[in-house]
Design an enzyme around this catalytic site. Structure first.
Site, short mmCIF file in Angstrom:
data_model
loop_
_atom_site.label_atom_id
_atom_site.label_comp_id
_atom_site.label_asym_id
_atom_site.label_seq_id
_atom_site.Cartn_x
_atom_site.Cartn_y
_atom_site.Cartn_z
N GLY A 14 0.85 -1.19 0.00
CA GLY A 14 0.00 0.00 0.00
C GLY A 14 0.88 1.23 0.00
O GLY A 14 2.06 1.16 0.37
N ASP A 235 -9.02 -0.69 -7.36
CA ASP A 235 -7.71 -0.20 -7.78
C ASP A 235 -7.52 -0.31 -9.29
O ASP A 235 -6.93 0.58 -9.92
CB ASP A 235 -6.56 -0.86 -7.01
CG ASP A 235 -6.52 -2.38 -7.13
OD1 ASP A 235 -5.62 -2.98 -6.51
OD2 ASP A 235 -7.37 -2.97 -7.83
N1 LIG Z 1 11.79 -2.19 -10.42
C1 LIG Z 1 11.11 -3.31 -10.66
N2 LIG Z 1 11.66 -4.30 -11.40
C2 LIG Z 1 10.96 -5.44 -11.66
N3 LIG Z 1 9.71 -5.68 -11.21
C3 LIG Z 1 9.12 -4.70 -10.48
C4 LIG Z 1 9.77 -3.49 -10.17
N4 LIG Z 1 8.92 -2.74 -9.42
C5 LIG Z 1 7.78 -3.47 -9.27
N5 LIG Z 1 7.91 -4.64 -9.91
C6 LIG Z 1 6.89 -5.69 -10.04
O1 LIG Z 1 5.62 -5.06 -9.81
C7 LIG Z 1 4.88 -5.80 -8.84
C8 LIG Z 1 4.09 -4.86 -7.96
O2 LIG Z 1 3.31 -4.08 -8.83
P1 LIG Z 1 2.32 -3.00 -8.16
O3 LIG Z 1 3.09 -2.13 -7.22
O4 LIG Z 1 1.55 -2.38 -9.26
O5 LIG Z 1 1.41 -3.99 -7.32
P2 LIG Z 1 0.53 -3.59 -6.04
O6 LIG Z 1 -0.13 -2.30 -6.34
O7 LIG Z 1 1.34 -3.70 -4.83
O8 LIG Z 1 -0.48 -4.76 -5.98
P3 LIG Z 1 -1.86 -4.86 -6.76
O9 LIG Z 1 -1.51 -5.40 -8.10
O10 LIG Z 1 -2.66 -5.76 -5.92
O11 LIG Z 1 -2.39 -3.47 -6.84
C9 LIG Z 1 5.90 -6.54 -8.02
O12 LIG Z 1 5.33 -7.76 -7.58
C10 LIG Z 1 7.04 -6.79 -8.99
O13 LIG Z 1 6.90 -8.04 -9.61
C1 LIG Z 2 -9.57 -10.22 -6.97
C2 LIG Z 2 -9.59 -9.18 -8.08
O1 LIG Z 2 -9.70 -9.79 -9.32
C3 LIG Z 2 -8.34 -8.41 -7.96
O2 LIG Z 2 -8.53 -7.56 -6.85
C4 LIG Z 2 -8.08 -7.54 -9.19
O3 LIG Z 2 -9.27 -7.03 -9.74
C5 LIG Z 2 -7.33 -6.40 -8.70
O4 LIG Z 2 -7.92 -5.48 -8.25
C6 LIG Z 2 -5.85 -6.43 -8.77
O5 LIG Z 2 -5.28 -5.31 -8.21
MG LIG Z 3 -1.79 -1.72 -7.21
#
Ligand SMILES: Nc1ncnc2c1ncn2[C@@H]1O[C@H](COP(=O)(O)OP(=O)(O)OP(=O)(O)O)[C@@H](O)[C@H]1O
Ligand SMILES: C[C@H](O)[C@H](O)[C@@H](O)C(=O)CO
Ligand SMILES: [Mg+2]
Length: 488
Positions: A14, A235
């Site tokens: 987050g 999101d």
């Molecule tokens: N500098 C980097 N090099 C390679 N991969 C990266 C890098 N930064 C982030 N990632 C990839 O991006 C992923 C996280 O992406 P992001 O921050 O969009 O996800 P999140 O917002 O935490 O989770 P969600 O997808 O649930 O929103 C990590 O798991 C990793 O695999």
């Molecule tokens: C469970 C959902 O498919 C998942 O939350 C996806 O929609 C998402 O929001 C990924 O960040």
């Molecule tokens: Mg995200």
């Protein structure tokens, strides 16, 4: 300068991002980042929702320490999960994670007398056993009888901050309980899970004022005056708002824990082809629909990183992968076995052994196996997307953390023969901010906002390199047909 804060909470992490407009450009500063994840509690995988509330206040105290005394704030999180709130206004328990196995047989059970075609025609939403519909179907009946309100995660966080409860439509659509035509929770589906319509707070569109942070929190924390706006609280909906797509031949790939690949439509596409390919019509901001496919995504990489005790950063893992050859093995990344295995590395290696393929052993080989098979899966889905929509996709905008992986951006461009525009990696937070700016009339509309994003952030373009991997995609498609036929 009017200050805006995006609270963007994904399944893995987050963050609170501070934004505004300076010299005609969007500014974005990460103020606070924290971990997220589920733990075993009371017999299920659950999110620690109080931890998320505390992290929001910690982030806002950091904003106040920057001498920013007044902000607007929006909250977006992952989809489908919810908090049960009792008649005393307090949560009954921590929310169960969608990765919990309580719903593994729920689709089969629920659709035994309610055909899938009927549900899809009503809702246009994909069949994922973790959808809210199936979670409520398997919910503890005793807990439901004590429930006054069912609040989706971001709506619950907004409720804790302000005392006001709503159900924002982009995230509500992921429940698979919203009726596309009526724009309301569907009575047949509510009845099926023994839930009453008024157990959900009133439905609101993205961009609705929710209220100020309650005074009681100001006595506990040193906070800026904060007006909360209900943004596109799913999101992925915020990520799509923050994707600087142009014209009508572009698609988005929100690449994070999940990879959500699709197109922004003005009318839903819930016909037979979409149903057969399990595409979904999640509601978007401003009356749009996010016609997309859930792909397992970098969840697989997150598990591998954790299983190496986080010895490598994601960029180090990407560098190790780049030293390996792509396509050493084919993997159906959407196989349910990768949804929440005990050990992801062992699961990947068993899959390759069972399909008589080269087994990835080293961190670099494992990561290249993940990246190249995600790229193959994306290219395959882009072809399907174009067929269902009736026009080719020529540009793929990749946003989210995965847009940092140059190797995957190039492989996807080569395999799908499309231009890839990578970034912004924090498109979700930017989309969250953009809805706030449109609501407060600092930006006229989403098109002006996307132009502002394109001018404010460093986007990278990847063009398909001729002759690369012409046969790999066809071989992969044949492989998928074979393994899916064997699974039936
Ligand atoms: N500098 C980097 N090099 C390679 N991969 C990266 C890098 N930064 C982030 N990632 C990839 O991006 C992923 C996280 O992406 P992001 O921050 O969009 O996800 P999140 O917002 O935490 O989770 P969600 O997808 O649930 O929103 C990590 O798991 C990793 O695999
Ligand atoms: C469970 C959902 O498919 C998942 O939350 C996806 O929609 C998402 O929001 C990924 O960040
Ligand atoms: Mg995200």
């Amino acid at each position: 300068m009017q200050a805006y804060v995006a609270v963007d909470i994904g399944a893995s992490s987050g963050r609170l991002m501070l934004s505004g407009i300076e010299d005609g450009k969007l500014t974005l500063k990460e103020v606070h980042r924290f971990s997220n994840g589920f733990v075993e509690e009371e017999g299920h995988h659950r999110w620690n929702i109080d931890h998320l509330v505390n992290e929001i206040f910690t982030g806002l105290e950091k904003v106040k320490k920057m001498h920013i005394n007044q902000v607007r704030l929006g909250i977006d999180t992952w989809a489908v999960d919810y908090v049960l709130v009792g008649f005393d206004g307090q949560k009954l328990c921590d929310p169960v994670s969608y990765r919990d196995n309580r719903t593994r047989t729920a689709i089969k059970d629920l659709t035994s007398d309610l055909p899938k075609e009927y549900i899809y025609e009503k809702t246009g939403i994909q069949f994922q056993d973790f959808n809210t519909l199936y979670q409520l179907y398997t919910e503890d009946r005793d807990k439901l009888s004590q429930t006054d309100k069912i609040m989706m995660i971001p709506d619950y966080l907004g409720y804790v901050l302000t005392g006001n409860a709503v159900t924002e439509v982009t995230n509500a659509s992921t429940t698979q309980m919203l009726n596309l035509r009526e724009g309301l929770f569907d009575n047949d589906l509510l009845k099926k899970v023994n839930v009453f319509a008024d157990q959900f707070p009133r439905l609101v569109e993205s961009g609705t004022y929710l209220g100020n942070i309650s005074h009681k929190w100001h006595t506990k924390y040193d906070l800026p005056e904060t007006e909360v706006i209900t943004v596109a609280t799913h999101d992925t909906a915020s990520a799509v708002v923050g994707t600087p797509g142009k014209g009508d031949d572009w698609a988005f790939l929100s690449s994070g824990t999940w990879s959500l690949l699709g197109a922004e439509l003005n009318t839903p596409e819930n016909g037979l082809d979409a149903f057969k390919e399990n595409y979904t019509n999640e509601w978007g901001a401003y009356g749009t629909y996010r016609f997309l496919k859930n792909i397992m995504g970098l969840w697989i990489a997150q598990c591998v990183k954790k299983e190496y005790d986080n010895k490598y950063s994601f960029s180090e893992l990407a560098e190790l992968a780049a030293k390996e050859e792509p396509f050493q093995q084919f993997i159906d990344v959407n196989d349910k076995r990768f949804e929440n295995p005990v050990n992801m590395i062992a699961e990947l290696q068993s899959y390759c052994k069972e399909t008589d393929q080269k087994v990835p052993e080293t961190p670099g080989q494992l990561m290249m196996a993940i990246y190249s098979n995600l790229s193959l899966f994306y290219a395959n889905e882009l072809q399907k997307l174009g067929k269902i929509l009736g026009h080719p996709i020529n540009v793929l905008n990749i946003v989210g953390g995965g847009s940092n992986v140059k190797l995957m951006n190039q492989l996807t461009s080569d395999l799908a023969n499309v231009k890839v525009i990578a970034g912004p990696s924090e498109a979700t937070a930017i989309g969250n901010i953009l809805v706030q700016m449109i609501t407060t009339k600092q930006v006229d509309n989403i098109h002006e906002g996307r132009q502002l994003i394109a001018e404010s952030f460093d986007l990278k373009t990847f063009e398909p390199e001729a002759g690369n991997y012409a046969s790999e995609l066809t071989d992969y498609q044949n492989f998928l047909h074979r393994v899916l036929a064997q699974a039936k």
